[in-house]
Design an enzyme around this catalytic site. Structure first.
Site, PDB file in Angstrom:
ATOM      1  CD  GLU A  53      -5.591 -18.577 -75.052  1.00  0.00           C
ATOM      2  OE1 GLU A  53      -5.726 -19.783 -74.367  1.00  0.00           O
ATOM      3  OE2 GLU A  53      -4.999 -18.684 -76.298  1.00  0.00           O
ATOM      4  CG  ASP A  88      -6.520 -19.195 -80.045  1.00  0.00           C
ATOM      5  OD1 ASP A  88      -6.919 -19.766 -79.073  1.00  0.00           O
ATOM      6  OD2 ASP A  88      -5.502 -20.034 -80.564  1.00  0.00           O
TER       7      ASP A  88
HETATM    8  C1  BGC Z   1      -7.031 -22.577 -77.519  1.00  0.00           C
HETATM    9  C2  BGC Z   1      -6.944 -24.030 -77.226  1.00  0.00           C
HETATM   10  C3  BGC Z   1      -6.285 -24.488 -78.663  1.00  0.00           C
HETATM   11  C4  BGC Z   1      -4.979 -23.628 -79.027  1.00  0.00           C
HETATM   12  C5  BGC Z   1      -4.361 -23.800 -80.631  1.00  0.00           C
HETATM   13  C6  BGC Z   1      -5.704 -22.192 -77.625  1.00  0.00           C
HETATM   14  O1  BGC Z   1      -5.047 -21.409 -76.716  1.00  0.00           O
HETATM   15  O2  BGC Z   1      -7.610 -21.851 -76.189  1.00  0.00           O
HETATM   16  O3  BGC Z   1      -8.224 -24.474 -77.113  1.00  0.00           O
HETATM   17  O4  BGC Z   1      -6.007 -25.863 -78.746  1.00  0.00           O
HETATM   18  O5  BGC Z   1      -5.082 -22.206 -78.913  1.00  0.00           O
HETATM   19  O6  BGC Z   1      -5.450 -23.108 -81.250  1.00  0.00           O
END
Ligand code: BGC
Length: 577
Positions: free
Chosen positions: A291, A221
Site C-alpha cells: 500500500e 500497510d
Molecule cells: C491504513 C489506514 C491507517 C494507516 C495507519 C493506512 O494506510 O490503510 O487505515 O489509518 O495506515 O496504519
C-alpha cells in the site's frame, strides 16, 4: 538399471506433482476482496463484525466469484485506529474472536479454495504494545525500538516541524523517558525504528508466524512512511489552499518522512523471508501487496523490489467523475507500459480509507466496476462494492469514530472522516441490515439498506450484484480477459472510451459513453476484423439495453452514461500476453 522410458515417465510425474504444489502466480487473474472485519458480519451480536461472522459468510465469495480476500487487521489492538494500532502482532483481538476462530476460518477457506491475505503493519505499533512500554521504561533491548529524540529549546518543543497524518505535531513528549517519540499517525501509534536490526528480526518473525498459520500472503500497510531522513531535518512549509487548519498534514512538503529509498529494501527483505519459507515448506508462492500512495516511478519500484502487487490506486486518485476518456486512457496505459516485465497489473476501486465508488461516481458506479474487471490482471473490490453500497453521509460529529476526523473539529470533520465508507455490509432488509442483532451497530447503517441490500439484488434479471457476478464469471471463462491483448482507444471527440481485449479469435470490448446527455454511435469495424455482429454480454443497470441482444459492429448505439460489454468472434490471431 532404470530404462529411458521409465525415466521419462518419472520425470513427467515429478513435474506434475511439482506443478500441483507450485501454482505460481495464482493471483494472475484473481478478484481480491477487502474485508473490513468490523463491518462485514457480526456473529456474536455486539454490533461489531467478527471472524465467526466472516466464516459464516464465506459462501458469499464463491457466489460472487471472488478468489481471495484480504483482511484489515484482526490483531490485538486498543482500536484507536480500528486495528491499525497493534498491541500484539501474534494474537487476535477479542472483538474479532480467538485464534481458534481464525483457524476455523482458514480451514473453511482452504476447503472452498479462497485465498486469505493478512494485513501487515510495520510502520508503527500501539502505545500499548509491550515493546513500547519497555521502551518507555528504558529497558536496554527496547530502548531504540522506536524513534526517540530530544526536543528543541531545552526539550520543551518537538524536535522538528513534522506534522502527523492525523493533524498536529508528529512528536509526543514522554515524561518518563524525558524525550519525544515520533508518530506519523495518531500519537498512540508510535513509529518503529527500522535502524534497529532487532526490529527487522521481530518483523520477519511475525511474517513467519502467520505463514505457519497457513495464510496466503500479506498486504503491507503504509510502506512509504517507514523510514525517515537521517538527521530529522525540518520539512519545507507549503501553502495549500485546501488546508483546513494550521497543523494540517498538507502544510508540509513531506520530502523527509515519505518515500525514503530504504523502504524498497524492506520489501526485498520480506520477499526473501517469505520465499525462504515457501521453499522450505515446498508450498505455493505467497503474494505480497504494497500500500503506497506515491508517484508512478515509486509504485513501479515496489514491483521491482519484490512486491507481486503494487497497489494501483490511480483509478481512485488520478481520475474522477469529471475526467475525460483520454484521462482514463492515460492512467491505464501508463500503468501497463511502466510495469516491469512479468508483473501482474491491478486495479483498486476502493478501500477503507476512500469514499465508495457509488458516491464518487454518482450514476456511474457500474462503469467503474466493469472497468476494473475488463482490464488485465487483478481486480480489487472493497466490501459492499459488489452491491454498489454508498457512503453514509449522515454520520454526525457525535457519531464519528475515525481518529483522523476526531482530531479536527465539528466544522471540518466531514472533510477527513472515513466512517461513511466503513459502515456495516447491507445483507438484507431485516434489522441492522442482517449484519447484526445488536441494538446499535458500531457505525450507523444508512437508511437506504431497506432497498439497497444483497438479498434484494440476488437472482434479479439485472442488478449491481448480478452484473458483478456476470463479470467475475466472464473473467473465469474468457481467454481474451485472461491472456488477451489490451488496446485502449478514445473515440467520438473524447466522449467514448474503448477497452479492447483479444486473444486468437475472441474479442471482449468495453465501450463507455462518458457524456451525461449525448447519445453516441460507434463504429468498431477496425477493432473487430471479420465481425459484423457482436453480442451484448452486459450493460450498466438502468441502461435500457437488453443483455444478450445483438448489435451491428459498424453502428453501435451508446445512450448517455452507458457502459456496454460486447463479445465477438474475430479474424486473425492476437498474440497472447
Ligand atoms: C491504513 C489506514 C491507517 C494507516 C495507519 C493506512 O494506510 O490503510 O487505515 O489509518 O495506515 O496504519
Amino acid at each position: 538399471m532404470i530404462s529411458l522410458r521409465l525415466y521419462c515417465i518419472l520425470l513427467f510425474s515429478i513435474a506434475l506433482v511439482a506443478g500441483e504444489i507450485k501454482n505460481k502466480v495464482w493471483w494472475k487473474n484473481i478478484v481480491f476482496y477487502q474485508v473490513y472485519p468490523r463491518s462485514f458480519m457480526d456473529n456474536d451480536g455486539d454490533g461489531v463484525g467478527d471472524l465467526k461472522g466472516i466464516t459464516d459468510k464465506l459462501e458469499h465469495f464463491i457466489d460472487a466469484g471472488i478468489g481471495g480476500i484480504w483482511l484489515s487487521p484482526i490483531y490485538s489492538s486498543p482500536m484507536v485506529d480500528f486495528g491499525y494500532d497493534i498491541s500484539n502482532f501474534l494474537t487476535i483481538d477479542p472483538t474479532f474472536g480467538t485464534m481458534d476462530d481464525l483457524d476455523k476460518l482458514l480451514q473453511k477457506t482452504k476447503r472452498l479454495g479462497i485465498k486469505v491475505v493478512m494485513d501487515f503493519v510495520p510502520n508503527h505499533t500501539s502505545d500499548q504494545h509491550e515493546w513500547f512500554i519497555k521502551s518507555v521504561n528504558g529497558e536496554e533491548k527496547y530502548k531504540d525500538y522506536y524513534v526517540w529524540l530530544e526536543g528543541r529549546e531545552n526539550n520543551t518543543k518537538p524536535p522538528n516541524n513534522w506534522i502527523s497524518l492525523f493533524s498536529g505535531p508528529a512528536w509526543k513528549y514522554n515524561e518518563k523517558r524525558n524525550l519525544w517519540y515520533l508518530h506519523q499517525f495518531e500519537y498512540r501509534q508510535p513509529d518503529l525504528n527500522f535502524n534497529n536490526p532487532d526490529v527487522h528480526k521481530e518483523m520477519n518473525d511475525i511474517l513467519r508466524f502467520w505463514l505457519d498459520k497457513g495464510i496466503d500472503g500479506f498486504r503491507i500497510d503504509a510502506i512509504i512512511h517507514v523510514y525517515e531522513k537521517d538527521g530529522f531535518p525540518d520539512e519545507p512549509v507549503v501553502y495549500n489552499k485546501l488546508t483546513l487548519t494550521t497543523d494540517n498534514y498538507l502544510n508540509l512538503n513531506h520530502i523527509y518522512t515519505k518515500n525514503d529509498p530504504r523502504n524498497y529494501d524492506l520489501i526485498t527483505e520480506w520477499r526473501k523471508t517469505v520465499d525462504e519459507w515457501t521453499d522450505a515448506h515446498n508450498e505455493e508462492e505467497k503474494v505480497l501487496m504494497t500500500e503506497a500512495y506515491t508517484n508512478l516511478t515509486n509504485l513501479m519500484k515496489y514491483y521491482t523490489y519484490g512486491a507481486d502487487i503494487s497497489f494501483n490506486f490511480n483509478l481512485i486518485t488520478e481520475v474522477n467523475i469529471t475526467s475525460k476518456p483520454s484521462e482514463f486512457k492515460h492512467v491505464i496505459d501508463e500503468w501497463i507500459l511502466n510495469m516491469p516485465d512479468g508483473k501482474v497489473a491491478n486495479w483498486v476501486m476502493g478501500n477503507h480509507d476512500r469514499s465508495r465508488i457509488a458516491t464518487r461516481y454518482p450514476g456511474r458506479v457500474d462503469q467503474m466496476t466493469i472497468l476494473s474487471m475488463i482490464l488485465p490482471g487483478v481486480a480489487v473490490t472493497y466490501y459492499g462494492e459488489e452491491i454498489a453500497m454508498e457512503d453514509n453521509l449522515s454520520i454526525t460529529w457525535k457519531q464519528t469514530k475515525d481518529p483522523q476526523a476526531c482530531h479536527v473539529d465539528p466544522e471540518h470533520f466531514k472533510e477527513l472522516t472515513r466512517d461513511p465508507n466503513r459502515t456495516p455490509f447491507q445483507w438484507d432488509d431485516s434489522i441492522d441490515a442482517g449484519f447484526s442483532t445488536a441494538l446499535e451497530t458500531w457505525l450507523p447503517i444508512p437508511d437506504n439498506y431497506k432497498e439497497l441490500n444483497l438479498a434484494n439484488q440476488k437472482g434479479k434479471p439485472e442488478s449491481h450484484y448480478v452484473l458483478y457476478q456476470t463479470l467475475t464469471k466472464l473473467r473465469s471463462t474468457s481467454i481474451a480477459l485472461q491472456n488477451g491483448t489490451l488496446k485502449t482507444t478514445v473515440l467520438n471527440n473524447d466522449r467514448v472510451l474503448i477497452i479492447d481485449r483479444q486473444s486468437n479469435n475472441e474479442a471482449i470490448v468495453l465501450l463507455i459513453n462518458f457524456s451525461d446527455d449525448v447519445a453516441e454511435v460507434v463504429d468498431l469495424t477496425d477493432h473487430l476484423p471479420g465481425a459484423t455482429e457482436a453480442i451484448v454480454i452486459l450493460a450498466n443497470i438502468g441502461s435500457g439495453i437488453t443483455w444478450r441482444s445483438m448489435v451491428l459492429v459498424s453502428s453501435i448505439e451508446l445512450p448517455p452514461k452507458v457502459s456496454l460489454v460486447l463479445f465477438a468472434k474475430v479474424d486473425g490471431s492476437h498474440s497472447d500476453s
